[in-house]
Design a protein around this motif. Sequence first.
Motif, PDB file in Angstrom:
ATOM      1  N   UNK A   2       0.835  -1.206   0.000  1.00  0.00           N
ATOM      2  CA  UNK A   2       0.000   0.000   0.000  1.00  0.00           C
ATOM      3  C   UNK A   2       0.870   1.257   0.000  1.00  0.00           C
ATOM      4  N   UNK A   3       0.529   2.214  -0.852  1.00  0.00           N
ATOM      5  CA  UNK A   3       1.188   3.506  -0.843  1.00  0.00           C
ATOM      6  C   UNK A   3       0.379   4.455   0.043  1.00  0.00           C
ATOM      7  N   UNK A   4       1.066   5.419   0.627  1.00  0.00           N
ATOM      8  CA  UNK A   4       0.395   6.422   1.443  1.00  0.00           C
ATOM      9  C   UNK A   4       0.517   7.755   0.724  1.00  0.00           C
ATOM     10  N   UNK A   5      -0.589   8.184   0.107  1.00  0.00           N
ATOM     11  CA  UNK A   5      -0.639   9.435  -0.637  1.00  0.00           C
ATOM     12  C   UNK A   5      -1.280  10.486   0.261  1.00  0.00           C
ATOM     13  N   UNK A   6      -0.619  11.617   0.428  1.00  0.00           N
ATOM     14  CA  UNK A   6      -1.120  12.619   1.362  1.00  0.00           C
ATOM     15  C   UNK A   6      -2.525  13.082   1.007  1.00  0.00           C
ATOM     16  N   UNK A   7      -2.846  13.128  -0.278  1.00  0.00           N
ATOM     17  CA  UNK A   7      -4.176  13.549  -0.694  1.00  0.00           C
ATOM     18  C   UNK A   7      -5.292  12.653  -0.196  1.00  0.00           C
ATOM     19  N   UNK A  28      -0.560  15.901  -3.687  1.00  0.00           N
ATOM     20  CA  UNK A  28      -0.093  15.027  -4.773  1.00  0.00           C
ATOM     21  C   UNK A  28       1.078  14.151  -4.346  1.00  0.00           C
ATOM     22  N   UNK A  29       1.653  14.423  -3.191  1.00  0.00           N
ATOM     23  CA  UNK A  29       2.857  13.716  -2.763  1.00  0.00           C
ATOM     24  C   UNK A  29       2.544  12.357  -2.155  1.00  0.00           C
ATOM     25  N   UNK A  30       3.406  11.373  -2.434  1.00  0.00           N
ATOM     26  CA  UNK A  30       3.471  10.199  -1.579  1.00  0.00           C
ATOM     27  C   UNK A  30       4.215  10.613  -0.312  1.00  0.00           C
ATOM     28  N   UNK A  31       3.814  10.044   0.820  1.00  0.00           N
ATOM     29  CA  UNK A  31       4.353  10.474   2.104  1.00  0.00           C
ATOM     30  C   UNK A  31       5.876  10.432   2.134  1.00  0.00           C
ATOM     31  N   UNK A  32       6.475   9.306   1.767  1.00  0.00           N
ATOM     32  CA  UNK A  32       7.930   9.181   1.849  1.00  0.00           C
ATOM     33  C   UNK A  32       8.629  10.215   0.976  1.00  0.00           C
ATOM     34  N   UNK A 124       2.093  16.069  10.025  1.00  0.00           N
ATOM     35  CA  UNK A 124       1.274  16.726   9.015  1.00  0.00           C
ATOM     36  C   UNK A 124      -0.168  16.653   9.494  1.00  0.00           C
ATOM     37  N   UNK A 125      -0.729  17.803   9.806  1.00  0.00           N
ATOM     38  CA  UNK A 125      -2.068  17.869  10.395  1.00  0.00           C
ATOM     39  C   UNK A 125      -3.033  18.460   9.380  1.00  0.00           C
ATOM     40  N   UNK A 126      -4.130  17.753   9.132  1.00  0.00           N
ATOM     41  CA  UNK A 126      -5.073  18.143   8.096  1.00  0.00           C
ATOM     42  C   UNK A 126      -5.941  19.333   8.458  1.00  0.00           C
ATOM     43  N   UNK A 127      -6.686  19.795   7.454  1.00  0.00           N
ATOM     44  CA  UNK A 127      -7.576  20.938   7.633  1.00  0.00           C
ATOM     45  C   UNK A 127      -8.660  20.617   8.661  1.00  0.00           C
TER      46      UNK A 127
END
Length: 233
Positions: A2-7, A28-32, A124-127
């Motif tokens: 599984x990839x972790x995409x910030x979006x 658009x970034x992958x976390x790593x 990284x804290x979301x809206x």
Amino acid sequence: MERIILGDYITAPTRGAIATTPYGSLEKFELADFLAQWKGLQREALVTLGEDQRIHPSAFIHPTAIIGGDVIIGPDVQVHEFTTVRKGSVLCAGARVGFNCEVTAAFVGEGAVLGHRIGVNRTILGARAHLSAGVTVAAINMTSDMRKPDREVIMRTGSGLYRSGTTQFGAVIGDDTQTGNNISIGPGVAIGRRCQITSGVTLAIRTVPKDCTVTAPHTMESSVRRRRNTFTC
């Protein structure tokens, strides 16, 4: 794997000075990949904004607060008494940081709230996320010398382990997620959108899907009984 995409967890900034910086494409970034580029993106953002614009004039910063020299603060942000916002941090439009907090190398999304006595590190804290009093997000694994972290932070996902590519990472906490008080998170946690984390929870090295509630086992097992009367009349 599984990839972790910030979006999948947070939305990119949409208003104010921060939206014009490289952080505007955060989702658009992958976390790593993002963690590897964070410092470079911060430098780009500072150049784009210029020294006179890195702290928006509408932001309120209490005189007792300490703000690092490379911190970016968007419009209508509030930073309250005895709080420290350290290097590499971004506070997006409308964020609120309460009394006696410590924010280090963290991205705080639009309208997010940090209550009193909160410590977030490499997070990284979301809206519109809301962290209540006493939440701590740790960013390094236990090691023989905690001043020199040497173990990569990994995360357990539904399909295996995800490698963050760094020895320092706390958490991704999704949009509209809410926490109770006295919670310990990290290192290596990803919490989906609209989750609720109740008081007393400890989370590390794992992912939580969106729209979940996380409770500490002891909250359901606590017993209440009357005390024996030891007083005599």
